[in-house]
Write a protein that holds these residues in place. Structure first.
Motif, mmCIF file in Angstrom:
data_model
loop_
_atom_site.group_PDB
_atom_site.id
_atom_site.type_symbol
_atom_site.label_atom_id
_atom_site.label_comp_id
_atom_site.label_asym_id
_atom_site.label_seq_id
_atom_site.Cartn_x
_atom_site.Cartn_y
_atom_site.Cartn_z
ATOM 1 N N THR A 84 0.754 -1.247 -0.092
ATOM 2 C CA THR A 84 0.003 0.007 -0.109
ATOM 3 C C THR A 84 0.735 1.385 0.048
ATOM 4 N N ILE A 85 2.108 1.214 0.524
ATOM 5 C CA ILE A 85 3.012 2.372 0.552
ATOM 6 C C ILE A 85 3.425 2.606 -0.830
ATOM 7 N N TRP A 86 3.751 1.520 -1.450
ATOM 8 C CA TRP A 86 4.078 1.760 -2.962
ATOM 9 C C TRP A 86 3.035 2.117 -4.158
ATOM 10 N N GLN A 100 11.560 12.161 9.231
ATOM 11 C CA GLN A 100 11.925 12.207 10.705
ATOM 12 C C GLN A 100 10.922 11.706 11.231
ATOM 13 N N LEU A 101 9.586 12.018 11.302
ATOM 14 C CA LEU A 101 8.570 11.447 12.048
ATOM 15 C C LEU A 101 8.354 10.008 11.961
ATOM 16 N N ILE A 102 8.549 9.359 10.930
ATOM 17 C CA ILE A 102 8.529 8.044 10.642
ATOM 18 C C ILE A 102 9.825 7.277 11.317
ATOM 19 N N THR A 103 11.036 7.825 11.143
ATOM 20 C CA THR A 103 12.134 7.265 11.769
ATOM 21 C C THR A 103 11.930 7.069 13.436
ATOM 22 N N ALA A 123 -0.261 1.770 4.634
ATOM 23 C CA ALA A 123 -0.823 3.182 4.501
ATOM 24 C C ALA A 123 -2.306 2.883 3.825
ATOM 25 N N THR A 124 -3.275 3.824 3.968
ATOM 26 C CA THR A 124 -4.443 3.866 3.568
ATOM 27 C C THR A 124 -4.835 5.204 2.982
ATOM 28 N N THR A 125 -5.596 5.528 2.186
ATOM 29 C CA THR A 125 -6.047 6.812 1.574
ATOM 30 C C THR A 125 -7.570 7.097 1.643
ATOM 31 N N LYS A 126 -7.943 8.137 2.152
ATOM 32 C CA LYS A 126 -9.315 8.588 1.923
ATOM 33 C C LYS A 126 -9.182 9.908 1.376
ATOM 34 N N ALA A 128 -8.466 13.058 0.003
ATOM 35 C CA ALA A 128 -7.019 13.739 -0.563
ATOM 36 C C ALA A 128 -6.078 13.431 0.485
ATOM 37 N N GLN A 129 -6.059 12.587 1.709
ATOM 38 C CA GLN A 129 -5.383 12.248 2.871
ATOM 39 C C GLN A 129 -4.789 10.974 2.613
ATOM 40 N N ALA A 130 -3.728 10.777 2.998
ATOM 41 C CA ALA A 130 -3.072 9.344 3.319
ATOM 42 C C ALA A 130 -2.590 9.212 4.889
ATOM 43 N N THR A 131 -2.873 8.023 5.372
ATOM 44 C CA THR A 131 -2.648 7.758 6.863
ATOM 45 C C THR A 131 -1.241 6.875 6.549
ATOM 46 N N ILE A 132 -0.379 6.980 7.091
ATOM 47 C CA ILE A 132 0.893 5.980 7.297
ATOM 48 C C ILE A 132 0.638 5.454 8.526
#
Length: 177
Positions: A84-86, A100-103, A123-126, A128-132
């Protein structure tokens, strides 16, 4: 240790070397903590602006994959980046700050994941937003700790001798900034 060294109480070369190593390591940790405090203060005062651009997900996640795959492999942890990330569209973000945040989240996951555990990013998208999502199969956060984990200097009640208690506060400031 510095008093012991300055008073000449240690003559043994091996002990001297060990003491200097301890001083060097502790100095680096202190410097890192001071820099984190300064960064967090700037983030919370909204003095840092993050220019945003359209960033392909590969630009953010390939370097993270390289860094954390080898770290996790070295300690016997499985690290996975979900498909889902790719498949994400370009992200309108600041690549440096989101990395930095993900690290920070991945570093925390490594500290608390179970032995032979798994850490994954999805990841999910809804609209125009992505949630990691960074997840692991560690013991989780206790009910007592949960309300406080984003406070500066807060460390969980679970034995955790490493860290300054600033990482998640910085992550929150980046996410809300």
């Amino acid at each position: 240790i510095t008093e012991t060294l300055s008073e000449g109480l240690v003559q043994d070369e091996a002990t001297l070397s060990r003491y200097y190593g301890i001083i060097s390591r502790e100095s680096r940790l202190l410097e890192h903590s001071v820099l984190q405090i300064i960064e967090l203060s700037k983030l919370q005062d909204h003095r840092m602006q993050f220019p945003r651009t359209a960033v392909p997900p590969e630009e953010i996640f390939v370097p993270l994959q390289k860094m954390f795959s080898s770290r996790c492999e070295d300690i016997g942890i499985t690290f996975r980046i979900d498909d889902t990330i790719w498949k994400l569209p370009p992200l309108y973000t600041n690549a440096e700050r989101i990395s930095q945040l993900i690290t920070i989240l991945l570093d925390n996951a490594i500290k608390f994941v179970a032995d032979d555990g798994t850490i994954s990013i999805s990841a999910t998208t809804k609209y125009a937003q992505a949630t990691i999502r960074v997840s692991d199969n560690g013991r989780g956060i206790t009910k007592e700790d949960l309300p406080h984990i984003f406070e500066r200097f807060y460390k969980t009640t679970v034995d955790n001798p490493t860290g300054s208690g600033l990482g998640l506060a910085i992550a929150k400031a980046i996410a809300t900034g």
